[in-house]
Motif scaffolding. Structure first.
Motif, PDB file in Angstrom:
ATOM      1  N   THR A  50      42.862  12.015  14.893  1.00 36.16           N
ATOM      2  CA  THR A  50      42.016  11.085  15.818  1.00 36.16           C
ATOM      3  C   THR A  50      41.638   9.994  15.119  1.00 36.16           C
ATOM      4  N   HIS A  51      41.883   8.952  15.876  1.00 34.61           N
ATOM      5  CA  HIS A  51      41.423   7.632  15.243  1.00 34.61           C
ATOM      6  C   HIS A  51      39.864   7.329  15.856  1.00 34.61           C
ATOM      7  N   LEU A  52      38.806   7.489  15.035  1.00 35.93           N
ATOM      8  CA  LEU A  52      37.290   7.196  15.306  1.00 35.93           C
ATOM      9  C   LEU A  52      37.096   5.721  14.924  1.00 35.93           C
ATOM     10  N   ILE A  53      36.469   5.213  16.130  1.00 35.28           N
ATOM     11  CA  ILE A  53      35.950   3.803  15.688  1.00 35.28           C
ATOM     12  C   ILE A  53      34.613   3.855  16.098  1.00 35.28           C
ATOM     13  N   ILE A  54      33.646   3.349  14.924  1.00 35.68           N
ATOM     14  CA  ILE A  54      32.411   3.239  15.151  1.00 35.68           C
ATOM     15  C   ILE A  54      31.779   1.766  15.363  1.00 35.68           C
ATOM     16  N   GLN A  55      31.275   1.450  16.523  1.00 35.29           N
ATOM     17  CA  GLN A  55      31.025   0.127  16.859  1.00 35.29           C
ATOM     18  C   GLN A  55      29.783  -0.235  16.466  1.00 35.29           C
ATOM     19  N   PRO A  56      29.715  -1.426  15.996  1.00 36.44           N
ATOM     20  CA  PRO A  56      28.035  -2.007  15.657  1.00 36.44           C
ATOM     21  C   PRO A  56      27.216  -1.974  16.720  1.00 36.44           C
ATOM     22  N   GLN A  91      28.647   4.380  19.143  1.00 36.82           N
ATOM     23  CA  GLN A  91      28.112   3.184  18.445  1.00 36.82           C
ATOM     24  C   GLN A  91      27.625   3.991  17.348  1.00 36.82           C
ATOM     25  N   GLU A  92      27.196   2.999  16.620  1.00 33.84           N
ATOM     26  CA  GLU A  92      26.733   3.177  14.948  1.00 33.84           C
ATOM     27  C   GLU A  92      25.390   4.003  15.122  1.00 33.84           C
ATOM     28  N   ALA A  93      25.153   5.018  14.448  1.00 30.54           N
ATOM     29  CA  ALA A  93      24.036   5.987  14.351  1.00 30.54           C
ATOM     30  C   ALA A  93      24.016   6.983  15.248  1.00 30.54           C
ATOM     31  N   GLU A  94      24.942   7.124  16.018  1.00 28.90           N
ATOM     32  CA  GLU A  94      25.379   8.166  17.126  1.00 28.90           C
ATOM     33  C   GLU A  94      25.987   9.259  16.452  1.00 28.90           C
ATOM     34  N   THR A  95      25.982  10.252  17.079  1.00 32.92           N
ATOM     35  CA  THR A  95      26.723  11.587  16.677  1.00 32.92           C
ATOM     36  C   THR A  95      27.803  11.781  17.255  1.00 32.92           C
ATOM     37  N   VAL A  96      28.909  12.309  16.776  1.00 39.07           N
ATOM     38  CA  VAL A  96      30.256  12.217  17.212  1.00 39.07           C
ATOM     39  C   VAL A  96      30.798  13.567  16.732  1.00 39.07           C
ATOM     40  N   THR A  97      31.596  14.190  17.586  1.00 35.81           N
ATOM     41  CA  THR A  97      32.460  15.406  17.329  1.00 35.81           C
ATOM     42  C   THR A  97      33.934  15.403  17.682  1.00 35.81           C
ATOM     43  N   LEU A  98      34.493  15.646  16.692  1.00 43.63           N
ATOM     44  CA  LEU A  98      36.114  15.682  16.786  1.00 43.63           C
ATOM     45  C   LEU A  98      36.583  16.980  16.878  1.00 43.63           C
ATOM     46  N   SER A  99      37.589  17.355  17.818  1.00 42.59           N
ATOM     47  CA  SER A  99      38.001  18.696  18.034  1.00 42.59           C
ATOM     48  C   SER A  99      39.209  18.956  17.240  1.00 42.59           C
ATOM     49  N   CYS A 100      39.548  20.240  16.931  1.00 43.01           N
ATOM     50  CA  CYS A 100      40.466  20.820  16.409  1.00 43.01           C
ATOM     51  C   CYS A 100      40.881  22.164  16.730  1.00 43.01           C
ATOM     52  N   THR A 101      41.920  22.652  17.097  1.00 43.73           N
ATOM     53  CA  THR A 101      42.335  23.961  17.241  1.00 43.73           C
ATOM     54  C   THR A 101      43.607  24.235  16.401  1.00 43.73           C
ATOM     55  N   LYS A 141      31.535  17.471  13.076  1.00 41.73           N
ATOM     56  CA  LYS A 141      30.515  16.627  13.723  1.00 41.73           C
ATOM     57  C   LYS A 141      29.871  15.730  12.441  1.00 41.73           C
ATOM     58  N   ILE A 142      29.774  14.410  12.951  1.00 40.52           N
ATOM     59  CA  ILE A 142      29.556  13.483  12.211  1.00 40.52           C
ATOM     60  C   ILE A 142      28.191  12.853  12.729  1.00 40.52           C
ATOM     61  N   SER A 143      27.182  13.127  11.912  1.00 42.47           N
ATOM     62  CA  SER A 143      25.741  12.613  12.370  1.00 42.47           C
ATOM     63  C   SER A 143      25.497  11.208  11.843  1.00 42.47           C
ATOM     64  N   ASP A 144      24.545  10.553  12.507  1.00 45.75           N
ATOM     65  CA  ASP A 144      24.385   9.185  11.950  1.00 45.75           C
ATOM     66  C   ASP A 144      25.526   8.537  11.678  1.00 45.75           C
ATOM     67  N   SER A 145      26.205   8.103  12.589  1.00 46.89           N
ATOM     68  CA  SER A 145      27.740   7.561  12.243  1.00 46.89           C
ATOM     69  C   SER A 145      27.463   6.258  11.707  1.00 46.89           C
ATOM     70  N   GLN A 146      28.564   5.937  10.630  1.00 38.81           N
ATOM     71  CA  GLN A 146      28.189   4.469  10.082  1.00 38.81           C
ATOM     72  C   GLN A 146      29.358   3.848  10.310  1.00 38.81           C
ATOM     73  N   LEU A 147      29.281   2.424  10.021  1.00 36.41           N
ATOM     74  CA  LEU A 147      30.792   1.744  10.174  1.00 36.41           C
ATOM     75  C   LEU A 147      31.807   1.951   9.110  1.00 36.41           C
ATOM     76  N   GLY A 148      31.433   2.607   7.964  1.00 37.89           N
ATOM     77  CA  GLY A 148      32.465   2.968   6.994  1.00 37.89           C
ATOM     78  C   GLY A 148      33.357   4.394   7.449  1.00 37.89           C
TER      79      GLY A 148
END
Lengths: 119, 114
Positions: A113-119, A14-24, A78-85
């Motif tokens: 990784t396909h990241l989708i930010i939901q409104p 959801q918008e404004a949430e924090t998300v972490t994408l993994s990579c090794t 890590k993406i903080s305060d995620s936005q629709l963009g």
């Protein structure tokens, strides 16, 4: 040869949430650079953040930060305060340092990784 | 300050034909790299040009060739096109003299093979 693995094909938050994408990654190089690139539907590959392997401090760019664990060969975003963009494909990439004798290699990318930010 | 520019935007060819894609690097950059991005995949490195020579090459057949001009612009040529060559072709530029510079990408050329 280097390999980059992104184990999350798709993530949705959801918008404004924090998300972490993994990579090794796997490499025998000691000096190298790691990148996160963003590719929106417009398809241009946009640099999000860069980390130099010899630097202990994790890179930060505004809402974007990384957790770089060299011994574990892990490089998460890590993406903080995620936005629709922020909705886009995110690619982790690796390149050896030209000064390490790795030559002028191209970037090695993960599958994304396909990241989708939901409104 | 113009970034990396690629032409054409989209191209349709048939099997067996030949194609030439073009790239102008970002101002101040002297190194050009080409990548192939198949649908749903990450880009794969084709080759890199510096000082008008191919410096490094990925795992691509000789049907893929390139050229760099004195003004640092570059061309990617693909001969005997196969259906599997359908992909987005990305050009990236960087300054080889400064390894701290990341690679900057163009918008790509979408190549469709019928």
């Amino acid at each position: 040869a280097q390999t980059v693995t992104q184990s999350q094909p798709e993530m949705s938050v959801q918008e404004a949430e924090t998300v972490t994408l993994s990579c090794t990654y796997d490499t025998s190089e000691n000096n190298y650079y790691l990148f996160w690139y963003k590719q929106p539907p417009s398809r241009q590959m946009i640099l999000v953040i860069r980390q130099e392997a010899y630097k202990q401090q994790n890179a930060t760019e505004n809402r974007f930060s990384v957790n770089f664990q060299k011994a574990a060969k892990s490089f998460s975003l890590k993406i903080s305060d995620s936005q629709l963009g922020d909705t886009a494909m995110y690619f982790c990439a690796f390149i050896p340092s030209m000064y390490s004798g790795g030559g002028a290699d191209g970037l090695t990318f993960g599958k994304g990784t396909h990241l989708i930010i939901q409104p | 300050d113009a970034g990396v520019t690629q032409s054409p935007t989209h191209l349709i060819k048939t099997r067996g034909q030949q194609v030439t894609l073009r790239c102008s690097p970002k101002s101040g950059h002297d190194t050009v790299s080409w990548y192939q991005q198949a649908l749903g995949q990450g880009p794969q490195f084709i080759f890199q040009y510096y000082e008008e020579e191919e410096r490094q090459r990925g795992n691509f057949p000789d049907r893929f060739s390139g050229h760099q001009f004195p003004n640092y612009s570059s061309e990617l040529n693909v001969n005997a096109l196969l259906l599997g060559d359908s992909a987005l072709y990305l050009c990236a530029s960087s300054g080889r003299s400064d390894s701290n510079q990341p690679q900057h990408f163009g918008d790509g050329t979408r190549l469709s093979i019928l």
